[in-house]
Design an enzyme around this catalytic site. Structure first.
Site, PDB file in Angstrom:
ATOM      1  N   GLY A  18       0.831  -1.200   0.000  1.00 58.48           N
ATOM      2  CA  GLY A  18       0.000   0.000   0.000  1.00 58.48           C
ATOM      3  C   GLY A  18       0.861   1.243   0.000  1.00 58.48           C
ATOM      4  O   GLY A  18       2.089   1.175   0.130  1.00 58.48           O
ATOM      5  N   HIS A  59      -0.101   1.488   9.289  1.00 57.16           N
ATOM      6  CA  HIS A  59       1.160   2.084   8.830  1.00 57.16           C
ATOM      7  C   HIS A  59       0.913   3.224   7.844  1.00 57.16           C
ATOM      8  O   HIS A  59       1.468   4.318   7.986  1.00 57.16           O
ATOM      9  CB  HIS A  59       2.011   0.983   8.180  1.00 57.16           C
ATOM     10  CG  HIS A  59       3.297   1.448   7.572  1.00 57.16           C
ATOM     11  ND1 HIS A  59       4.518   1.303   8.206  1.00 57.16           N
ATOM     12  CD2 HIS A  59       3.568   2.035   6.377  1.00 57.16           C
ATOM     13  CE1 HIS A  59       5.478   1.788   7.434  1.00 57.16           C
ATOM     14  NE2 HIS A  59       4.923   2.234   6.310  1.00 57.16           N
ATOM     15  N   GLU A  60       0.066   2.976   6.849  1.00 55.43           N
ATOM     16  CA  GLU A  60      -0.168   3.993   5.822  1.00 55.43           C
ATOM     17  C   GLU A  60      -0.929   5.199   6.364  1.00 55.43           C
ATOM     18  O   GLU A  60      -0.694   6.334   5.938  1.00 55.43           O
ATOM     19  CB  GLU A  60      -0.901   3.382   4.629  1.00 55.43           C
ATOM     20  CG  GLU A  60      -0.131   2.285   3.910  1.00 55.43           C
ATOM     21  CD  GLU A  60       1.244   2.710   3.420  1.00 55.43           C
ATOM     22  OE1 GLU A  60       1.474   3.917   3.206  1.00 55.43           O
ATOM     23  OE2 GLU A  60       2.103   1.827   3.272  1.00 55.43           O
ATOM     24  N   HIS A  68       1.522   7.622   7.659  1.00 58.10           N
ATOM     25  CA  HIS A  68       2.037   8.542   6.637  1.00 58.10           C
ATOM     26  C   HIS A  68       1.029   9.659   6.364  1.00 58.10           C
ATOM     27  O   HIS A  68       1.391  10.842   6.258  1.00 58.10           O
ATOM     28  CB  HIS A  68       2.313   7.793   5.333  1.00 58.10           C
ATOM     29  CG  HIS A  68       3.485   6.877   5.378  1.00 58.10           C
ATOM     30  ND1 HIS A  68       4.673   7.207   5.980  1.00 58.10           N
ATOM     31  CD2 HIS A  68       3.655   5.623   4.874  1.00 58.10           C
ATOM     32  CE1 HIS A  68       5.531   6.209   5.844  1.00 58.10           C
ATOM     33  NE2 HIS A  68       4.929   5.231   5.185  1.00 58.10           N
ATOM     34  N   HIS A  77       8.968   7.066   7.836  1.00 54.19           N
ATOM     35  CA  HIS A  77       9.552   5.839   8.340  1.00 54.19           C
ATOM     36  C   HIS A  77      10.608   6.172   9.392  1.00 54.19           C
ATOM     37  O   HIS A  77      11.151   7.279   9.417  1.00 54.19           O
ATOM     38  CB  HIS A  77      10.188   5.043   7.201  1.00 54.19           C
ATOM     39  CG  HIS A  77       9.194   4.546   6.202  1.00 54.19           C
ATOM     40  ND1 HIS A  77       9.343   4.729   4.848  1.00 54.19           N
ATOM     41  CD2 HIS A  77       8.024   3.874   6.366  1.00 54.19           C
ATOM     42  CE1 HIS A  77       8.317   4.182   4.217  1.00 54.19           C
ATOM     43  NE2 HIS A  77       7.498   3.660   5.117  1.00 54.19           N
ATOM     44  N   TRP A 103      13.644   5.380   9.755  1.00 52.85           N
ATOM     45  CA  TRP A 103      15.011   5.613   9.299  1.00 52.85           C
ATOM     46  C   TRP A 103      15.162   6.930   8.553  1.00 52.85           C
ATOM     47  O   TRP A 103      16.236   7.299   8.153  1.00 52.85           O
ATOM     48  CB  TRP A 103      15.491   4.442   8.442  1.00 52.85           C
ATOM     49  CG  TRP A 103      14.541   4.073   7.338  1.00 52.85           C
ATOM     50  CD1 TRP A 103      14.561   4.493   6.040  1.00 52.85           C
ATOM     51  CD2 TRP A 103      13.418   3.188   7.455  1.00 52.85           C
ATOM     52  NE1 TRP A 103      13.525   3.929   5.345  1.00 52.85           N
ATOM     53  CE2 TRP A 103      12.810   3.122   6.184  1.00 52.85           C
ATOM     54  CE3 TRP A 103      12.868   2.443   8.505  1.00 52.85           C
ATOM     55  CZ2 TRP A 103      11.679   2.340   5.937  1.00 52.85           C
ATOM     56  CZ3 TRP A 103      11.747   1.675   8.257  1.00 52.85           C
ATOM     57  CH2 TRP A 103      11.169   1.617   6.990  1.00 52.85           C
ATOM     58  N   THR A 120      12.326   8.111  19.087  1.00 47.45           N
ATOM     59  CA  THR A 120      12.528   6.878  18.326  1.00 47.45           C
ATOM     60  C   THR A 120      14.019   6.767  18.016  1.00 47.45           C
ATOM     61  O   THR A 120      14.597   7.693  17.448  1.00 47.45           O
ATOM     62  CB  THR A 120      11.712   6.877  17.023  1.00 47.45           C
ATOM     63  OG1 THR A 120      12.056   8.022  16.238  1.00 47.45           O
ATOM     64  CG2 THR A 120      10.226   6.915  17.321  1.00 47.45           C
TER      65      THR A 120
END
Length: 335
Positions: free
Chosen positions: A204, A243-244, A247, A253, A255, A270
């Site tokens: 996705g 998760h999406e 965003h 994300h 990283w 984090t």
């Protein structure tokens, strides 16, 4: 823990890994060669990078949203804003299917809404799997909820939809037009999401708040990853949508900006990450950034682990999401 880059106007865009180690084909979709991912992939940041590169106005909106989020965080720390109100986001599902198996049931959609409300309310039963070292940094109740307001359905013979074209989001190209994206979170469910090269394996993707209200704003998700009943393992607990939506509510994300990682995700609680984690890691999982080995918060919803390994947001991620839906935020229309 890394420091938040307040007032940041430089975009660190994370490249989502679209590689798939292997794919399985559901029995009902074999004739169409619809593939099921075995490794999480999400091109949201790649799509964002391309859009910002080609649209100065969109980049200006991104910069303004980032500044607003940073200011909101500062105001909370100074006691100017009390983030104690719960915002309920109206959700519209747009289901585009070929076979009857891809026309997901109302029950699966209801399951997905329930997963979102549990994950964002921290009432998910597995939140207790958060390691003790990270428990002081958990978000708890994000105070954002989701309410299904409509489901639209349409049959189409296409066997795959390219993420860079957003064809599923236009009736003129066989999809379904968004239902007032300024007031609703639209989720398009399709049989297979392809990358720009036509390769399957993307679970996705979503658009960030600088795209708020635009015709393509929202999420696109493979039907295999909606809800729980009948969903494809190891992405069978509805966490692809969790998760999406992260965003959609301005969470990068862990990283940060690139495949090389070790960049900021604008949340100072984090741990810095060199890149995505996969599967079901064991804690502690130590990885190195800048010569320093840190235990990874792989159980965070914004990593790439399997659904059963994702269990929490961090407190700073909560602040960023609340800033987006605040009265002064870019998604204030959802309130």
């Amino acid at each position: 823990m890394k420091k938040v880059l307040f007032g940041a106007v430089i975009l660190f865009l994370a490249s989502c890994n679209n590689d798939v180690n292997s794919v399985n084909e559901p029995a009902e979709a074999e004739s169409q060669n619809v593939q099921v991912a075995s490794k999480r992939a999400c091109p949201s940041d790649e799509i964002r990078e391309e859009a910002l590169k080609n649209d100065p106005a969109l980049r200006a909106r991104f910069n303004a949203n980032q500044l607003q989020s940073d200011n909101y965080s500062r105001d909370i720390s100074m006691g100017k804003v009390l983030a104690d109100g719960t915002v309920e986001i109206p959700v519209v599902f747009n289901v585009i299917y070929n076979t009857s198996a891809q026309n997901i049931s109302d029950a699966r959609i209801a399951e997905q809404i329930a997963v979102l409300n549990a994950d964002y309310g921290a009432t998910n039963s597995d939140v207790s799997n958060t390691p003790a070292a990270f428990q002081p940094y958990t978000a708890g109740d994000v105070k954002i909820r989701f309410k299904l307001v409509a489901t639209n359905r349409k049959q189409n013979s296409k066997t795959g939809w390219k993420s860079n074209l957003n064809e599923m989001k236009k009736a003129s190209t066989g999809g379904i037009d968004a239902t007032d994206a300024t007031k609703n979170m639209n989720i398009w469910v399709v049989n297979s999401i392809l990358d720009a090269n036509g390769q399957a394996g993307t679970l996705g993707y979503a658009y960030y708040p600088e795209s708020a209200g635009l015709w393509y704003d929202g999420l696109a998700i493979g039907y295999q990853y909606i809800g729980k009943t009948g969903a494809s393992a190891p992405f069978n607990l509805g966490r692809t949508v969790t998760h999406e939506v992260g965003h959609y509510l301005n969470l990068p994300h862990l990283w940060g900006s690139t495949d090389t990682g070790c960049q900021t995700d604008y949340s100072n609680d984090t741990p810095t990450s060199p890149g995505p984690n996969y599967g079901v890691p064991s804690y502690p999982l130590n990885r190195v950034c800048g010569g320093v080995s840190r235990s990874q918060m792989f159980m965070n919803y914004m990593d790439y682990v399997d659904d059963k390994a994702m269990v929490m947001f961090s407190a700073n991620q909560k602040t960023r999401m609340q800033a987006v839906v605040a009265a002064s935020g870019p998604r204030a229309g959802l309130r």
